[in-house]
Motif scaffolding. Sequence first.
Motif, PDB file in Angstrom:
ATOM      1  N   ASN A   1       7.402  32.771  85.521  1.00 25.52           N
ATOM      2  CA  ASN A   1       7.589  31.489  86.199  1.00 25.52           C
ATOM      3  C   ASN A   1       6.263  30.814  86.522  1.00 25.52           C
ATOM      4  N   THR A   2       5.257  31.593  86.939  1.00 19.21           N
ATOM      5  CA  THR A   2       3.952  31.033  87.260  1.00 19.21           C
ATOM      6  C   THR A   2       3.309  30.413  86.027  1.00 19.21           C
ATOM      7  N   TYR A   3       3.381  31.124  84.914  1.00 18.76           N
ATOM      8  CA  TYR A   3       2.782  30.607  83.678  1.00 18.76           C
ATOM      9  C   TYR A   3       3.441  29.290  83.282  1.00 18.76           C
ATOM     10  N   PHE A   4       4.768  29.245  83.312  1.00 21.87           N
ATOM     11  CA  PHE A   4       5.441  28.031  82.864  1.00 21.87           C
ATOM     12  C   PHE A   4       5.457  26.929  83.916  1.00 21.87           C
ATOM     13  N   ASP A   5       5.225  27.258  85.175  1.00 25.43           N
ATOM     14  CA  ASP A   5       5.048  26.207  86.172  1.00 25.43           C
ATOM     15  C   ASP A   5       3.765  25.436  85.900  1.00 25.43           C
ATOM     16  N   GLN A   6       2.754  26.152  85.423  1.00 25.25           N
ATOM     17  CA  GLN A   6       1.493  25.504  85.094  1.00 25.25           C
ATOM     18  C   GLN A   6       1.604  24.703  83.798  1.00 25.25           C
ATOM     19  N   GLU A   7       2.361  25.208  82.839  1.00 26.69           N
ATOM     20  CA  GLU A   7       2.462  24.560  81.535  1.00 26.69           C
ATOM     21  C   GLU A   7       3.495  23.443  81.502  1.00 26.69           C
ATOM     22  N   GLY A   8       4.565  23.548  82.277  1.00 27.85           N
ATOM     23  CA  GLY A   8       5.578  22.501  82.312  1.00 27.85           C
ATOM     24  C   GLY A   8       6.956  23.036  81.983  1.00 27.85           C
ATOM     25  N   ILE A   9       7.950  22.350  82.480  1.00 32.41           N
ATOM     26  CA  ILE A   9       9.332  22.795  82.336  1.00 32.41           C
ATOM     27  C   ILE A   9       9.848  22.591  80.905  1.00 32.41           C
ATOM     28  N   ILE A  10       9.343  21.566  80.227  1.00 27.52           N
ATOM     29  CA  ILE A  10       9.785  21.332  78.842  1.00 27.52           C
ATOM     30  C   ILE A  10       9.336  22.480  77.957  1.00 27.52           C
ATOM     31  N   LEU A  11       8.093  22.922  78.117  1.00 31.36           N
ATOM     32  CA  LEU A  11       7.587  24.044  77.338  1.00 31.36           C
ATOM     33  C   LEU A  11       8.360  25.319  77.656  1.00 31.36           C
ATOM     34  N   LYS A  12       8.761  25.494  78.898  1.00 33.70           N
ATOM     35  CA  LYS A  12       9.504  26.687  79.306  1.00 33.70           C
ATOM     36  C   LYS A  12      10.832  26.763  78.553  1.00 33.70           C
ATOM     37  N   TYR A  13      11.605  25.697  78.579  1.00 35.66           N
ATOM     38  CA  TYR A  13      12.916  25.734  77.931  1.00 35.66           C
ATOM     39  C   TYR A  13      12.808  25.674  76.406  1.00 35.66           C
ATOM     40  N   LEU A  14      11.793  24.995  75.902  1.00 33.31           N
ATOM     41  CA  LEU A  14      11.583  24.982  74.461  1.00 33.31           C
ATOM     42  C   LEU A  14      11.220  26.371  73.951  1.00 33.31           C
ATOM     43  N   SER A  15      10.402  27.090  74.695  1.00 37.34           N
ATOM     44  CA  SER A  15      10.039  28.448  74.270  1.00 37.34           C
ATOM     45  C   SER A  15      11.220  29.396  74.395  1.00 37.34           C
ATOM     46  N   ILE A  16      12.068  29.195  75.397  1.00 41.26           N
ATOM     47  CA  ILE A  16      13.262  30.043  75.518  1.00 41.26           C
ATOM     48  C   ILE A  16      14.195  29.818  74.334  1.00 41.26           C
ATOM     49  N   ILE A  17      14.262  28.583  73.857  1.00 41.11           N
ATOM     50  CA  ILE A  17      15.100  28.288  72.689  1.00 41.11           C
ATOM     51  C   ILE A  17      14.449  28.812  71.409  1.00 41.11           C
ATOM     52  N   MET A  18      13.128  28.697  71.286  1.00 43.10           N
ATOM     53  CA  MET A  18      12.437  29.046  70.052  1.00 43.10           C
ATOM     54  C   MET A  18      12.232  30.547  69.868  1.00 43.10           C
ATOM     55  N   ILE A  19      12.220  31.324  70.928  1.00 47.16           N
ATOM     56  CA  ILE A  19      11.991  32.767  70.799  1.00 47.16           C
ATOM     57  C   ILE A  19      13.023  33.428  69.885  1.00 47.16           C
ATOM     58  N   PRO A  20      14.338  33.200  70.051  1.00 50.13           N
ATOM     59  CA  PRO A  20      15.286  33.828  69.122  1.00 50.13           C
ATOM     60  C   PRO A  20      15.119  33.361  67.677  1.00 50.13           C
ATOM     61  N   ILE A  21      14.791  32.089  67.489  1.00 45.15           N
ATOM     62  CA  ILE A  21      14.618  31.572  66.126  1.00 45.15           C
ATOM     63  C   ILE A  21      13.403  32.211  65.464  1.00 45.15           C
ATOM     64  N   LEU A  22      12.299  32.288  66.175  1.00 44.15           N
ATOM     65  CA  LEU A  22      11.095  32.904  65.623  1.00 44.15           C
ATOM     66  C   LEU A  22      11.280  34.406  65.398  1.00 44.15           C
ATOM     67  N   LEU A  23      12.007  35.060  66.298  1.00 41.46           N
ATOM     68  CA  LEU A  23      12.277  36.479  66.134  1.00 41.46           C
ATOM     69  C   LEU A  23      13.144  36.731  64.911  1.00 41.46           C
ATOM     70  N   TYR A  24      14.166  35.903  64.700  1.00 42.69           N
ATOM     71  CA  TYR A  24      15.008  36.037  63.506  1.00 42.69           C
ATOM     72  C   TYR A  24      14.190  35.801  62.234  1.00 42.69           C
ATOM     73  N   ALA A  25      13.317  34.787  62.251  1.00 41.22           N
ATOM     74  CA  ALA A  25      12.470  34.505  61.087  1.00 41.22           C
ATOM     75  C   ALA A  25      11.521  35.666  60.806  1.00 41.22           C
ATOM     76  N   TYR A  26      10.976  36.261  61.871  1.00 43.71           N
ATOM     77  CA  TYR A  26      10.096  37.425  61.719  1.00 43.71           C
ATOM     78  C   TYR A  26      10.856  38.581  61.073  1.00 43.71           C
ATOM     79  N   LEU A  27      12.049  38.871  61.591  1.00 44.28           N
ATOM     80  CA  LEU A  27      12.845  39.969  61.035  1.00 44.28           C
ATOM     81  C   LEU A  27      13.261  39.685  59.595  1.00 44.28           C
ATOM     82  N   TRP A  28      13.575  38.420  59.283  1.00 44.38           N
ATOM     83  CA  TRP A  28      13.945  38.077  57.917  1.00 44.38           C
ATOM     84  C   TRP A  28      12.769  38.325  56.977  1.00 44.38           C
ATOM     85  N   ALA A  29      11.563  37.939  57.408  1.00 42.24           N
ATOM     86  CA  ALA A  29      10.384  38.126  56.566  1.00 42.24           C
ATOM     87  C   ALA A  29      10.059  39.597  56.371  1.00 42.24           C
ATOM     88  N   VAL A  30      10.371  40.423  57.366  1.00 43.90           N
ATOM     89  CA  VAL A  30      10.056  41.849  57.270  1.00 43.90           C
ATOM     90  C   VAL A  30      11.133  42.624  56.513  1.00 43.90           C
TER      91      VAL A  30
END
Length: 191
Positions: free
Chosen positions: A74-103
Amino acid sequence: MTKKPVILIILAFIVMMIAPVGLYEWYTSIDPSFIPNRFYDFLSHWILSFITISLVCAFLFHLIKTPHAREEFNTYFDQEGIILKYLSIIMIPILLYAYLWAVICAPIQLWAHYHLGDYWSEEYTLVESEACYSDYEPNCVRLLFEDTSTNKQHTIRWYLDKHKLLKLKNTKVNLVGEKSYFGYVVNEIQW
């Protein structure tokens, strides 16, 4: 004595990050004409999705159960902004799936491309053919096939007979190639 484990951890991290990028680049440079079967579909859709969801849930469970981790998050994303917080929460599963697909999935297609399998031939319906986007070679054509027995559609890129294939539509074609455990590699298209 303590520097050796730190160096090994750094090397492992570098390999874990560079290996998928290298595999994906190798995959895009070879661009195998691969038609998946039910084993590959099960692996790429169900198993990878299950692993991705499990890892995200484990991360969220760890975040909820550990107050210190939640505070840092929460401290990290309070400094960076709420948009980045929710965008990263959405992007983590997509990037993780892409990583697993590549591997996992890209090496399966590359292995099928480089290892000779049993002879395979099957009739498909060529539903659509169009020129590839500008980032591919000028003689590339994107082909959409429909399996006559299951009505599943598969897309491949083909680099031969572009002008003839662009004129064909809703035509029965015979795909010839090699069969592997997870799918089929197309070596020739007969019409």
